[in-house]
Structure formats: structure tokens, C-alpha cells
Design a protein around this motif. Structure first.
Motif, PDB file in Angstrom:
ATOM      1  N   TYR A  96       0.828  -1.200   0.000  1.00 59.94           N
ATOM      2  CA  TYR A  96       0.000   0.000   0.000  1.00 59.94           C
ATOM      3  C   TYR A  96       0.868   1.258   0.000  1.00 59.94           C
ATOM      4  O   TYR A  96       0.594   2.221  -0.716  1.00 59.94           O
ATOM      5  CB  TYR A  96      -0.901   0.018   1.238  1.00 59.94           C
ATOM      6  CG  TYR A  96      -2.087  -0.911   1.167  1.00 59.94           C
ATOM      7  CD1 TYR A  96      -2.434  -1.542  -0.014  1.00 59.94           C
ATOM      8  CD2 TYR A  96      -2.877  -1.145   2.284  1.00 59.94           C
ATOM      9  CE1 TYR A  96      -3.523  -2.390  -0.084  1.00 59.94           C
ATOM     10  CE2 TYR A  96      -3.979  -1.985   2.235  1.00 59.94           C
ATOM     11  CZ  TYR A  96      -4.295  -2.604   1.047  1.00 59.94           C
ATOM     12  OH  TYR A  96      -5.380  -3.440   0.987  1.00 59.94           O
ATOM     13  N   ARG A  97       1.918   1.254   0.811  1.00 60.23           N
ATOM     14  CA  ARG A  97       2.787   2.428   0.883  1.00 60.23           C
ATOM     15  C   ARG A  97       3.574   2.597  -0.415  1.00 60.23           C
ATOM     16  O   ARG A  97       3.719   3.713  -0.921  1.00 60.23           O
ATOM     17  CB  ARG A  97       3.744   2.292   2.064  1.00 60.23           C
ATOM     18  CG  ARG A  97       4.641   3.518   2.262  1.00 60.23           C
ATOM     19  CD  ARG A  97       5.475   3.360   3.516  1.00 60.23           C
ATOM     20  NE  ARG A  97       6.290   2.158   3.453  1.00 60.23           N
ATOM     21  CZ  ARG A  97       6.776   1.529   4.527  1.00 60.23           C
ATOM     22  NH1 ARG A  97       6.501   1.973   5.734  1.00 60.23           N
ATOM     23  NH2 ARG A  97       7.528   0.456   4.391  1.00 60.23           N
ATOM     24  N   ARG A  99       2.744   1.741  -3.421  1.00 61.80           N
ATOM     25  CA  ARG A  99       1.880   2.209  -4.513  1.00 61.80           C
ATOM     26  C   ARG A  99       1.288   3.588  -4.248  1.00 61.80           C
ATOM     27  O   ARG A  99       0.495   4.084  -5.055  1.00 61.80           O
ATOM     28  CB  ARG A  99       0.760   1.194  -4.755  1.00 61.80           C
ATOM     29  CG  ARG A  99       1.252  -0.161  -5.213  1.00 61.80           C
ATOM     30  CD  ARG A  99       0.127  -1.000  -5.781  1.00 61.80           C
ATOM     31  NE  ARG A  99      -0.943  -1.253  -4.828  1.00 61.80           N
ATOM     32  CZ  ARG A  99      -0.977  -2.277  -3.985  1.00 61.80           C
ATOM     33  NH1 ARG A  99       0.041  -3.145  -3.963  1.00 61.80           N
ATOM     34  NH2 ARG A  99      -1.990  -2.448  -3.166  1.00 61.80           N
ATOM     35  N   GLY A 100       1.629   4.197  -3.123  1.00 65.23           N
ATOM     36  CA  GLY A 100       1.155   5.545  -2.823  1.00 65.23           C
ATOM     37  C   GLY A 100      -0.243   5.607  -2.268  1.00 65.23           C
ATOM     38  O   GLY A 100      -0.817   6.701  -2.144  1.00 65.23           O
ATOM     39  N   ILE A 101      -0.824   4.453  -1.926  1.00 65.35           N
ATOM     40  CA  ILE A 101      -2.201   4.443  -1.421  1.00 65.35           C
ATOM     41  C   ILE A 101      -2.293   5.155  -0.078  1.00 65.35           C
ATOM     42  O   ILE A 101      -3.211   5.949   0.166  1.00 65.35           O
ATOM     43  CB  ILE A 101      -2.706   2.987  -1.310  1.00 65.35           C
ATOM     44  CG1 ILE A 101      -2.815   2.376  -2.716  1.00 65.35           C
ATOM     45  CG2 ILE A 101      -4.048   2.938  -0.600  1.00 65.35           C
ATOM     46  CD1 ILE A 101      -3.172   0.908  -2.716  1.00 65.35           C
ATOM     47  N   ARG A 103      -0.311   7.460   1.108  1.00 67.16           N
ATOM     48  CA  ARG A 103      -0.090   8.904   0.925  1.00 67.16           C
ATOM     49  C   ARG A 103      -1.349   9.591   0.435  1.00 67.16           C
ATOM     50  O   ARG A 103      -1.714  10.671   0.913  1.00 67.16           O
ATOM     51  CB  ARG A 103       1.061   9.128  -0.057  1.00 67.16           C
ATOM     52  CG  ARG A 103       1.333  10.603  -0.371  1.00 67.16           C
ATOM     53  CD  ARG A 103       2.533  10.762  -1.284  1.00 67.16           C
ATOM     54  NE  ARG A 103       2.397   9.943  -2.487  1.00 67.16           N
ATOM     55  CZ  ARG A 103       1.675  10.288  -3.552  1.00 67.16           C
ATOM     56  NH1 ARG A 103       1.012  11.442  -3.551  1.00 67.16           N
ATOM     57  NH2 ARG A 103       1.614   9.503  -4.604  1.00 67.16           N
ATOM     58  N   ARG A 104      -2.048   8.956  -0.518  1.00 65.48           N
ATOM     59  CA  ARG A 104      -3.281   9.564  -1.031  1.00 65.48           C
ATOM     60  C   ARG A 104      -4.370   9.585   0.024  1.00 65.48           C
ATOM     61  O   ARG A 104      -5.175  10.521   0.070  1.00 65.48           O
ATOM     62  CB  ARG A 104      -3.750   8.801  -2.274  1.00 65.48           C
ATOM     63  CG  ARG A 104      -2.840   8.994  -3.491  1.00 65.48           C
ATOM     64  CD  ARG A 104      -3.510   8.540  -4.767  1.00 65.48           C
ATOM     65  NE  ARG A 104      -3.764   7.102  -4.773  1.00 65.48           N
ATOM     66  CZ  ARG A 104      -2.908   6.191  -5.207  1.00 65.48           C
ATOM     67  NH1 ARG A 104      -1.704   6.577  -5.650  1.00 65.48           N
ATOM     68  NH2 ARG A 104      -3.212   4.914  -5.205  1.00 65.48           N
ATOM     69  N   MET A 105      -4.398   8.564   0.875  1.00 66.36           N
ATOM     70  CA  MET A 105      -5.415   8.531   1.925  1.00 66.36           C
ATOM     71  C   MET A 105      -5.223   9.649   2.935  1.00 66.36           C
ATOM     72  O   MET A 105      -6.187  10.090   3.572  1.00 66.36           O
ATOM     73  CB  MET A 105      -5.371   7.185   2.651  1.00 66.36           C
ATOM     74  CG  MET A 105      -5.925   6.034   1.848  1.00 66.36           C
ATOM     75  SD  MET A 105      -5.877   4.489   2.788  1.00 66.36           S
ATOM     76  CE  MET A 105      -7.049   4.859   4.095  1.00 66.36           C
ATOM     77  N   SER A 106      -3.991  10.147   3.078  1.00 66.47           N
ATOM     78  CA  SER A 106      -3.733  11.199   4.060  1.00 66.47           C
ATOM     79  C   SER A 106      -4.427  12.506   3.696  1.00 66.47           C
ATOM     80  O   SER A 106      -4.551  13.399   4.536  1.00 66.47           O
ATOM     81  CB  SER A 106      -2.223  11.437   4.196  1.00 66.47           C
ATOM     82  OG  SER A 106      -1.678  11.916   2.977  1.00 66.47           O
ATOM     83  N   THR A 107      -4.894  12.649   2.452  1.00 68.41           N
ATOM     84  CA  THR A 107      -5.596  13.862   2.017  1.00 68.41           C
ATOM     85  C   THR A 107      -7.104  13.689   2.097  1.00 68.41           C
ATOM     86  O   THR A 107      -7.838  14.584   1.690  1.00 68.41           O
ATOM     87  CB  THR A 107      -5.194  14.211   0.578  1.00 68.41           C
ATOM     88  OG1 THR A 107      -5.603  13.147  -0.307  1.00 68.41           O
ATOM     89  CG2 THR A 107      -3.691  14.394   0.462  1.00 68.41           C
ATOM     90  N   THR A 108      -7.573  12.567   2.594  1.00 66.35           N
ATOM     91  CA  THR A 108      -9.005  12.282   2.703  1.00 66.35           C
ATOM     92  C   THR A 108      -9.383  12.190   4.184  1.00 66.35           C
ATOM     93  O   THR A 108      -8.521  12.141   5.063  1.00 66.35           O
ATOM     94  CB  THR A 108      -9.354  10.960   2.004  1.00 66.35           C
ATOM     95  OG1 THR A 108      -8.827   9.870   2.779  1.00 66.35           O
ATOM     96  CG2 THR A 108      -8.771  10.917   0.602  1.00 66.35           C
ATOM     97  N   GLU A 260       4.665   7.202   3.672  1.00 70.50           N
ATOM     98  CA  GLU A 260       5.037   7.312   2.242  1.00 70.50           C
ATOM     99  C   GLU A 260       6.533   7.182   2.079  1.00 70.50           C
ATOM    100  O   GLU A 260       7.266   7.229   3.053  1.00 70.50           O
ATOM    101  CB  GLU A 260       4.564   8.651   1.676  1.00 70.50           C
ATOM    102  CG  GLU A 260       5.047   9.862   2.459  1.00 70.50           C
ATOM    103  CD  GLU A 260       4.528  11.147   1.859  1.00 70.50           C
ATOM    104  OE1 GLU A 260       4.969  11.491   0.744  1.00 70.50           O
ATOM    105  OE2 GLU A 260       3.688  11.806   2.484  1.00 70.50           O
TER     106      GLU A 260
END
Length: 260
Positions: A96-97, A99-101, A103-108, A260
Motif C-alpha cells: 500500500y505504501r 503504490r502511494g495508497i 499517501r493519497r489517503m492522508s488527504t481524505t 510514504e
């Protein structure tokens, strides 16, 4: 001048989001037959194979009148935990880390920690479910007695689960890629399997080796479960060893984990 009463918005969104993540991760987890087999089925299969060896079902005076199969029930229990925490969980989180998943979740509104929490819950539950299966098969198929000290046994189980999940989180923390996580996890996995007594039960190891193994997390956990199985309260020294490893691994994981 009239003032409007301001009602604080209920803080249920994070909880609902965490539950949604848990449900989603559970569906993905159940779609992984490999992980399910190695965590839930393999320890019981191994116990069954060992139980079919006639000499393993004979009472041995050197073991205090117990049988080898009696010693292997706690070992199979620990094997399920090691599979869950060191083989199954690290590649998932590291992937997950990578693939950037995360990191993207941190903005949600859904924090990345929700994924970590969901993975810990799922793999911990799978390890405990495998424990029940191992104990049931041991009792029904081979007449292995249920733990004579159930509260001590439960305490040992919970400590061992917490320890292996902390170690798994530490492997994730120090691994930048899934390949590194698999390599480190495999090295630690085989070491923990040995210290848990998968190949040779801790109770029958040579004295010097046994003393060394008993200060490792799963060597101590094996002693805790074995002692509780005989009806005695586990040694506080062994419980302390498992707890200390849990604290150290968790502290290391918290200090080094990156999203990340």
C-alpha cells in the motif's frame, strides 16, 4: 440581539470511515486463499500430520509423562501467529505504501492509520481463530487436554498476538518495498519458527540452547503456553520477556514507520 445555539457536529464520521475501511480490508483479506490457508489451515494440518505419527502419541517419562503431540499444540498456535504477523501482514502494508495508497489517503477524511488498524485487527483475529481450530483438533482427534490454567493461557495468547503484530509492524516500518519486506519477514519468520519450537520443541532442546531460546519472544511464549496448558500459572519472567519484546517492537515501529 438573539443568539443562535450552535450544536457541535457529531464526531461519527471518522468511526464510520474506519469501519468502512475495516469492511473493505476484510473483503480483500478473504479473497486471499494463500493467506487464509497458511494462517488458518496450515498449523492444524501440521498438527494432524504430527499426531498421526504413533510415537508422538505415546507417553514419555522424559517429558513428565506427557506426549510429544501435547507439546506441539502450543507450537502450532504460535505458528499461526507467526504466519499472520510476519508473513501475511508486512507485504500488504508495504505494498500500500509503495503504490502511494497511504499517501493519497492522508488527504481524505480516512486516515492511513485506519488501514494499519484494520490489518492488525484482521490478522490478529485470524491468528486467534486458528488457535481455536488447533485446540479443537488436538482435543478431538488426539485427546490433548484443554489448558488447565485457562486465564494464564489466554493472557499468554494475547501477549503473543500483540508481540507478533508489533514485530510485523516493525518489519513494515523498516522495509521500503515489498521485496525488502518479504526478505526481512522471511528471515525473521524462520528464526521465530525455530525459537517457537516448530522443528524441535523448546522443552527438549539442549540446556544451553534452551536458555538462549527462552529469552526470545516466541521461546518465552512457548514456555508460557506450555506451563498454562499443564495447569500452572505461567512464569512472570516469561510473561515479562514477551511483554518487553512487544513494547520494544511497538516503540521501534512507531518511531520509524512512514506513510510514504
Amino acid at each position: 440581539m438573539a443568539t443562535a445555539n450552535t450544536v457541535p457536529a457529531p464526531r461519527t464520521a471518522p468511526s464510520r470511515a474506519s469501519l468502512a475501511v475495516l469492511r473493505s480490508e476484510a473483503r480483500l483479506f478473504l479473497r486471499e486463499p494463500g493467506s487464509l490457508f497458511w494462517i488458518l489451515a496450515f498449523p492444524t494440518v501440521l498438527l494432524t500430520i504430527l499426531g498421526l505419527i504413533p510415537s508422538f502419541r505415546e507417553h514419555d517419562d522424559a517429558l513428565g509423562g506427557r506426549r510429544v503431540i501435547d507439546l506441539y499444540v502450543p507450537v502450532a498456535v504460535l505458528l499461526a501467529m507467526i504466519m499472520a504477523g510476519l508473513q501475511a501482514m508486512p507485504p500488504v502494508l508495504t505494498g500500500y505504501r509503495e503504490r502511494g495508497i497511504l499517501r493519497r489517503m492522508s488527504t481524505t477524511p480516512v486516515r492511513p492509520s485506519a488501514v494499519l488498524g484494520a490489518q492488525i485487527v484482521l490478522h490478529g483475529a485470524a491468528a486467534l481463530g486458528s488457535t481455536l481450530l488447533v485446540m479443537a483438533v488436538g482435543r478431538i482427534a488426539f485427546g490433548v487436554r484443554l489448558p488447565g490454567q485457562p486465564f494464564g493461557y489466554l493472557l499468554g495468547l494475547l501477549l503473543a498476538v500483540a508481540c507478533v503484530l508489533a514485530l510485523g509492524a516493525l518489519v513494515c516500518a523498516v522495509s521500503r518495498t515489498t521485496k525488502i519486506a518479504a526478505a526481512i519477514g522471511s528471515a525473521v519468520f524462520f528464526l521465530m519458527m525455530f525459537t517457537a519450537g516448530v522443528w524441535v520443541p523448546v522443552q527438549v532442546m539442549p540446556d544451553v540452547l534452551r536458555h538462549i531460546v527462552q529469552v526470545t519472544p516466541f521461546g518465552a511464549a512457548s514456555q508460557v503456553l506450555d506451563r498454562a496448558a499443564t495447569g500452572a500459572w505461567p512464569s512472570w519472567a516469561y510473561l515479562g520477556v514477551v511483554a518487553l519484546w512487544t513494547v520494544l517492537a511497538a516503540a521501534g515501529a512507531i518511531r520509524t514507520f512512514r506513510w510514504e
